[in-house]
Design a protein around this motif. Structure first.
Motif, mmCIF file in Angstrom:
data_model
loop_
_atom_site.group_PDB
_atom_site.id
_atom_site.type_symbol
_atom_site.label_atom_id
_atom_site.label_comp_id
_atom_site.label_asym_id
_atom_site.label_seq_id
_atom_site.Cartn_x
_atom_site.Cartn_y
_atom_site.Cartn_z
ATOM 1 N N UNK A 126 0.807 -1.220 0.000
ATOM 2 C CA UNK A 126 0.000 0.000 0.000
ATOM 3 C C UNK A 126 0.842 1.272 0.000
ATOM 4 N N UNK A 127 2.066 1.203 0.502
ATOM 5 C CA UNK A 127 2.859 2.411 0.687
ATOM 6 C C UNK A 127 2.714 2.924 2.113
ATOM 7 N N UNK A 128 3.672 3.710 2.550
ATOM 8 C CA UNK A 128 3.706 4.146 3.951
ATOM 9 C C UNK A 128 2.509 5.026 4.305
ATOM 10 N N UNK A 167 -5.098 -6.340 14.281
ATOM 11 C CA UNK A 167 -4.309 -6.538 13.066
ATOM 12 C C UNK A 167 -3.730 -5.225 12.538
ATOM 13 N N UNK A 168 -4.362 -4.090 12.886
ATOM 14 C CA UNK A 168 -3.915 -2.792 12.359
ATOM 15 C C UNK A 168 -2.934 -2.066 13.265
ATOM 16 N N UNK A 169 -2.781 -2.538 14.506
ATOM 17 C CA UNK A 169 -1.927 -1.811 15.450
ATOM 18 C C UNK A 169 -0.474 -1.790 14.973
ATOM 19 N N UNK A 170 0.052 -2.958 14.637
ATOM 20 C CA UNK A 170 1.466 -3.021 14.244
ATOM 21 C C UNK A 170 1.715 -2.305 12.914
ATOM 22 N N UNK A 219 4.315 0.768 12.671
ATOM 23 C CA UNK A 219 5.458 0.588 11.769
ATOM 24 C C UNK A 219 5.461 1.651 10.679
ATOM 25 N N UNK A 220 4.274 1.930 10.110
ATOM 26 C CA UNK A 220 4.211 2.942 9.053
ATOM 27 C C UNK A 220 4.460 4.337 9.606
ATOM 28 N N UNK A 268 8.012 9.023 10.014
ATOM 29 C CA UNK A 268 8.783 10.037 10.737
ATOM 30 C C UNK A 268 10.262 9.933 10.369
ATOM 31 N N UNK A 269 10.777 8.705 10.252
ATOM 32 C CA UNK A 269 12.177 8.527 9.861
ATOM 33 C C UNK A 269 12.429 9.067 8.453
#
Length: 407
Positions: free
Chosen positions: A121-123, A158-161, A165-166, A171-172
């Motif tokens: 999907x992309x970040x 299922x959406x928490x990680x 992560x995204x 931010x990085x």
């Protein structure tokens, strides 16, 4: 016909008269390329700051709504009278336990599919979809049933990680882009294909992470707003709620032994609950719009791997290839630790320890406790700090009736 040029005619450097088209599309006479380049990269840096603030505000609103709704929902479902009157024998405690299990256990499996989802999907779009699943969880509280609460809780787990992560990747990446736009002259000298030195964006990453977590920790304050402006008006004071609690801290077993089964003085009207849930749903929708409208793309189209052109067989093999990364394997004990940490924070600290702060000392003289009652404070999440010590319970007269029949 061509006429000779007069003595006052305008000529360019080659001695010819400029045409109107040259005046329209020609070079701007006062154009300063270095100044325009500086302004261009300044706008780029401001755009990066806008992305960081929008992602931080979106995360704050999302978790403020989620934690506030979950806290209010669990308090209402705990009350025995509320369950019997509104839901009969539907088994809300069992539904709540399965819902919490779906939220807290499902993220363990997310280590497999999270890298695939972010690449597919992309970040930015992964952030948007994850915030949308949080909004879906909020919407299911309009109709509280097993087939709405439990599946939405599993989807939330299922959406928490992928969300975290995204967001961390976003931010990085913003720190890397800010470093690139701040040192554009060095990039021009080295060439666009050569990467900047490893860790050169670390100072910007530190600042952006501080901004993000400063916003995020405000979500814990925002989560108390439904309690302050709505539910606290329906709660008993702690004199009733903690009347039968005999011990606390390490001496107690379970969540809180002796905690009263009835915590609501009056049941909130369904219309009022719908209004509160509608406000929370609007805030969750606002968080989705912030991520969608104000967060720019994390990568250029050529920088992010597009899995839509990869065969499904290779896509299903990718999770197991990611498991070979030692950094992902090290996240497994972190998940286990963080789960127990949250469990301890919700039970050992919030319920047990705060009850110990105000639990009456049975060895005190009964005359010194006469007429004292508990203040009306938050039910589950602690007693408000004050310079004076917490007030003691009103003593029950031996052999007499209880001042609170429901206790």
């Amino acid at each position: 016909p061509c006429f000779p040029a007069g003595p006052h005619s305008d000529k360019d450097s080659r001695g010819s008269t400029p045409s109107p088209l040259d005046e329209l599309v020609g070079a701007y006479p006062n154009y300063n390329e270095e100044e325009e380049e500086r302004r261009y990269y300044r706008r780029k840096r401001l755009g990066v700051l806008k992305n960081v603030l929008a992602a931080s505000a979106g995360g704050m609103l999302t978790y403020g709504v989620y934690l506030g709704l979950l806290q209010m929902q669990l308090i209402l479902h705990y009350d025995e009278t509320y369950r019997e009157v509104k839901y009969g024998n539907m088994g809300l405690p069992d539904i709540d336990s399965k819902m919490l299990m779906g939220i807290n256990v499902t993220p363990i499996a997310a280590l497999l599919y999270t890298p695939v989802l972010i690449r597919f999907f992309g970040t930015k779009w992964m952030m948007f979809l994850a915030v949308g699943i949080y909004a879906l969880f909020v919407s299911t509280n309009y109709w509280e049933r097993y087939y709405t609460l439990v599946p939405s809780a599993v989807a939330l787990g299922m959406a928490i990680v992928p969300l975290w992560a995204s967001m961390g990747n976003y931010i990085t990446r913003m720190a890397q882009k800010y470093h690139e736009y701040s040192h554009y002259k060095e990039q021009d000298g080295q060439g666009m294909k050569q990467r900047p030195p490893r860790g050169s964006h670390a100072p910007y990453l530190l600042v952006f992470q501080a901004i993000f977590y400063s916003f995020f920790h405000l979500s814990f304050a925002c989560a108390q707003l439904p309690m302050i402006y709505f539910l606290n008006h329906y709660l008993y004071d702690l004199n009733h709620t903690l009347y039968n609690v005999q011990s606390c801290g390490t001496n107690s077993h379970g969540i809180l032994s002796g905690f009263n089964k009835t915590v609501l003085r009056t049941l909130p009207r369904s219309g009022n609950l719908i209004v509160v849930e509608s406000v929370l749903m609007a805030v969750a929708f606002l968080a989705m719009l912030l991520v969608l409208g104000l967060c720019g793309a994390a990568y250029r189209p050529t920088e992010e791997i597009d899995l839509r052109s990869v065969g499904w067989g290779n896509i299903f093999q990718l999770p197991f290839k990611h498991v070979r990364d030692y950094r992902l394997r090290h996240l497994v004990p972190f998940f286990i630790y963080s789960g127990f940490e949250v469990l301890f924070a919700c039970t050992g600290i919030a319920l047990v320890s705060t009850a110990c702060i105000g639990l009456p000392d049975k060895r005190q003289d009964s005359q010194s406790r006469e007429g004292r009652v508990w203040p009306k404070e938050h039910l589950l999440w602690g007693v408000r700090a004050s310079p004076s010590p917490p007030l003691a319970l009103t003593p029950r007269i031996a052999g007499g009736p209880s001042p609170h029949p429901g206790s």
